[in-house]
Each structure stands twice: as C-alpha cells, then as structure tokens.
Scaffold this active site. Structure first.
Site, mmCIF file in Angstrom:
data_model
loop_
_atom_site.group_PDB
_atom_site.id
_atom_site.type_symbol
_atom_site.label_atom_id
_atom_site.label_comp_id
_atom_site.label_asym_id
_atom_site.label_seq_id
_atom_site.Cartn_x
_atom_site.Cartn_y
_atom_site.Cartn_z
ATOM 1 N N LYS A 141 -10.806 -4.296 -16.181
ATOM 2 C CA LYS A 141 -9.366 -4.294 -16.446
ATOM 3 C C LYS A 141 -8.630 -5.329 -15.598
ATOM 4 O O LYS A 141 -7.773 -6.054 -16.088
ATOM 5 C CB LYS A 141 -8.751 -2.911 -16.158
ATOM 6 C CG LYS A 141 -9.321 -1.781 -16.987
ATOM 7 C CD LYS A 141 -8.594 -0.468 -16.725
ATOM 8 C CE LYS A 141 -8.772 0.099 -15.327
ATOM 9 N NZ LYS A 141 -10.129 0.622 -15.044
ATOM 10 N N ARG A 194 -19.701 -4.949 -6.598
ATOM 11 C CA ARG A 194 -18.368 -5.280 -6.089
ATOM 12 C C ARG A 194 -18.176 -4.706 -4.683
ATOM 13 O O ARG A 194 -17.564 -5.334 -3.829
ATOM 14 C CB ARG A 194 -17.297 -4.735 -7.043
ATOM 15 C CG ARG A 194 -15.876 -5.096 -6.647
ATOM 16 C CD ARG A 194 -14.876 -4.740 -7.721
ATOM 17 N NE ARG A 194 -14.739 -3.298 -7.876
ATOM 18 C CZ ARG A 194 -14.058 -2.707 -8.866
ATOM 19 N NH1 ARG A 194 -13.476 -3.435 -9.790
ATOM 20 N NH2 ARG A 194 -13.970 -1.402 -8.933
ATOM 21 N N ARG A 200 -13.594 -2.103 -0.592
ATOM 22 C CA ARG A 200 -12.828 -0.963 -1.111
ATOM 23 C C ARG A 200 -13.491 0.354 -0.738
ATOM 24 O O ARG A 200 -14.697 0.487 -0.835
ATOM 25 C CB ARG A 200 -12.714 -1.070 -2.641
ATOM 26 C CG ARG A 200 -11.641 -2.017 -3.084
ATOM 27 C CD ARG A 200 -11.644 -2.210 -4.588
ATOM 28 N NE ARG A 200 -11.581 -0.960 -5.351
ATOM 29 C CZ ARG A 200 -11.320 -0.918 -6.658
ATOM 30 N NH1 ARG A 200 -11.095 -2.026 -7.319
ATOM 31 N NH2 ARG A 200 -11.281 0.238 -7.278
ATOM 32 N N ARG A 205 -15.677 9.211 -9.726
ATOM 33 C CA ARG A 205 -14.698 8.388 -10.456
ATOM 34 C C ARG A 205 -14.987 8.394 -11.948
ATOM 35 O O ARG A 205 -14.063 8.447 -12.758
ATOM 36 C CB ARG A 205 -14.703 6.951 -9.917
ATOM 37 C CG ARG A 205 -14.010 6.832 -8.564
ATOM 38 C CD ARG A 205 -14.293 5.502 -7.920
ATOM 39 N NE ARG A 205 -13.661 4.382 -8.604
ATOM 40 C CZ ARG A 205 -13.966 3.120 -8.366
ATOM 41 N NH1 ARG A 205 -14.889 2.812 -7.484
ATOM 42 N NH2 ARG A 205 -13.330 2.158 -8.999
HETATM 43 P P1 ATP Z 1 -11.287 -1.906 -12.810
HETATM 44 O O1 ATP Z 1 -12.541 -2.166 -12.057
HETATM 45 O O2 ATP Z 1 -11.543 -1.753 -14.302
HETATM 46 O O3 ATP Z 1 -10.255 -2.935 -12.554
HETATM 47 P P2 ATP Z 1 -10.937 0.568 -11.182
HETATM 48 O O4 ATP Z 1 -10.874 1.935 -11.816
HETATM 49 O O5 ATP Z 1 -12.153 0.220 -10.421
HETATM 50 O O6 ATP Z 1 -10.644 -0.485 -12.322
HETATM 51 P P3 ATP Z 1 -8.277 0.622 -9.952
HETATM 52 O O7 ATP Z 1 -7.569 0.632 -11.245
HETATM 53 O O8 ATP Z 1 -8.031 -0.496 -9.057
HETATM 54 O O9 ATP Z 1 -9.859 0.572 -10.071
HETATM 55 O O10 ATP Z 1 -7.959 2.045 -9.229
HETATM 56 C C1 ATP Z 1 -8.534 2.425 -8.004
HETATM 57 C C2 ATP Z 1 -8.127 3.849 -7.618
HETATM 58 O O11 ATP Z 1 -6.686 3.918 -7.405
HETATM 59 C C3 ATP Z 1 -8.391 4.939 -8.661
HETATM 60 O O12 ATP Z 1 -9.705 5.438 -8.609
HETATM 61 C C4 ATP Z 1 -7.342 6.001 -8.281
HETATM 62 O O13 ATP Z 1 -7.746 6.764 -7.174
HETATM 63 C C5 ATP Z 1 -6.145 5.165 -7.848
HETATM 64 N N1 ATP Z 1 -5.230 4.923 -8.991
HETATM 65 C C6 ATP Z 1 -4.989 3.721 -9.589
HETATM 66 N N2 ATP Z 1 -4.126 3.856 -10.617
HETATM 67 C C7 ATP Z 1 -3.815 5.178 -10.680
HETATM 68 C C8 ATP Z 1 -2.998 5.962 -11.540
HETATM 69 N N3 ATP Z 1 -2.323 5.423 -12.563
HETATM 70 N N4 ATP Z 1 -2.910 7.301 -11.318
HETATM 71 C C9 ATP Z 1 -3.588 7.871 -10.310
HETATM 72 N N5 ATP Z 1 -4.377 7.200 -9.468
HETATM 73 C C10 ATP Z 1 -4.502 5.862 -9.643
HETATM 74 MG MG MG Z 2 -8.833 -2.677 -11.034
#
Ligand code: ATP
Ligand code: MG
Length: 191
Positions: A14, A128, A134, A145
């Site tokens: 994303k 990553r 992170r 997750r």
């Molecule tokens: P990607 O790798 O596809 O970019 P991702 O799921 O690894 O996405 P992020 O979108 O950066 O990572 O989100 C990281 C963490 O931040 C989530 O696991 C959650 O704990 C928190 N978070 C992010 N957005 C939200 C949201 N809209 N509501 C609740 N928690 C959120």
């Molecule tokens: Mg992200």
C-alpha cells in the site's frame, strides 16, 4: 476530486503504490501508518500510546484514529484528491470516512485492493523488518497482524463491493507491473 483508497493486507504494498499514485495524479497521500510512526519517532505522548498497540500487532482504537484523520483532513483544503493508505481498517472507520466525505459533498471514488498471498506477505514483512526498524515487522507480531487483518479489516471488501467501488488488483509481481495494473483502472475513470 479523485479519492482513492489503497487497500490490502499488511505488506501488500500500500505504501509503495500509494506514494507512486500520489505523484502521478497529484493527490495527497494520507498514510496513517506513516503518521503514527512520525509520532512515535518524535516521542510524543500520542506516539507512545500508539506504539503500545502497534508493537503488539493490534489496531489503534477507532475513536482515536477517526478523530486523528478528521484533524488531518481539515488541514488540507483545496487539494485535487486523496490517496488513503491504511485507512479505513475497520467497518466503523469506513463509515466514518463516508460521513467525512459527505460533509464536504465528496465521496470515495474507488477502492483498489492489492491481492497478495499470505506466504509472500510474511516474507516481505520479515525482509522489511531487517532494515525498517519498525516495532511491528517481526515474526512474533506478523501472525497477529494478519489475523487482525482478516477479522477486522477484510470485511471492508464487502462494504465496498456493496457500494460498487471495489477493484481487485494482483499485488504480487514487480512494483512497476502492479502500478501499471492500478493506473489502467484509474485512467479509465478519468476519460
Ligand atoms: P503496507 O506494508 O501495505 O504499507 P502495513 O499494514 O504494514 O501496510 P501500516 O499501514 O503502516 O502498515 O500500519 C502499521 C500499524 O499502524 C498497524 O498494524 C496498526 O497498528 C496501526 N494503524 C495504521 N493505520 C491504522 C488505522 N487506520 N486504524 C488503526 N490502527 C492503524
Ligand atoms: Mg504502510
């Protein structure tokens, strides 16, 4: 306005695709994950609270996230549109976003769902984690997750199917290939 939600499991790409889309179409990239990590890095009180959820693989509570997003959007008037990356992540957030849009006589234009197999997601996240620093990119957290994604986030697909807005895109394969598949869909909306 052109308002795109880039949707998908953790590690589906994303952030990468959202950034490229915002450049190509001149849209505001709203990444809740980036926003939260900036707060964590700055050591704010909100950042500490957020990290207590994130490092375990849980979501930040809806009411907190929704009010943060509201704040963020109010600051960005007069833009051509938004790319939402990481929001909405629950049905309650999806409903709140619709309300926010309604209040500005706007709507979500389209939802692009990046489809990636679970095995690939896990390997991308662990890779990553070697460089990202992170707190959530590790073996212990990744399983939760993904569980949280299936239980709380994936139901949004049906929410957007009902609105006739969901487009599935193959998210496996190279970054440029995936990007081209997304832009083909978006360009059709622009004619
Ligand atoms: P990607 O790798 O596809 O970019 P991702 O799921 O690894 O996405 P992020 O979108 O950066 O990572 O989100 C990281 C963490 O931040 C989530 O696991 C959650 O704990 C928190 N978070 C992010 N957005 C939200 C949201 N809209 N509501 C609740 N928690 C959120
Ligand atoms: Mg992200």
């Amino acid at each position: 306005m052109l308002n795109i939600i880039i949707f998908g499991a953790p590690g589906s790409g994303k952030g990468t695709q959202g950034e490229k889309l915002s450049q190509k179409y001149g849209l505001e990239h709203v990444s809740t994950g980036e926003m939260l990590r900036a707060e964590i890095d700055a050591g704010t009180e909100f950042g500490r609270l957020a990290d207590s959820y994130i490092s375990k693989g849980n979501l930040i509570p809806d009411e907190v996230m929704i009010s943060k997003l509201n704040e963020l959007m109010e600051k960005r008037n007069g833009v051509k549109g938004f790319i939402f990356d990481g929001f909405p992540r629950t049905i309650a957030q999806g409903e709140a976003l619709d309300t926010m849009m309604d209040n500005h006589d706007e709507k979500v234009t389209i939802v692009i769902s990046l489809e990636v197999e679970e095995e690939e997601l896990i390997s991308r996240i662990l890779k990553r984690g070697e460089i990202s620093g992170r707190s959530d990119d590790n073996r212990e957290t990744v399983e939760l997750r993904l569980k949280v994604y299936h239980e709380q986030t994936e139901p949004l697909k049906n929410f957007y199917i009902k609105q006739g807005k969901l487009e599935n895109v193959q998210g496996q394969g190279g970054v440029d290939e995936v990007f081209e598949n997304i832009t083909t869909i978006i360009d059709k909306l622009l004619i």
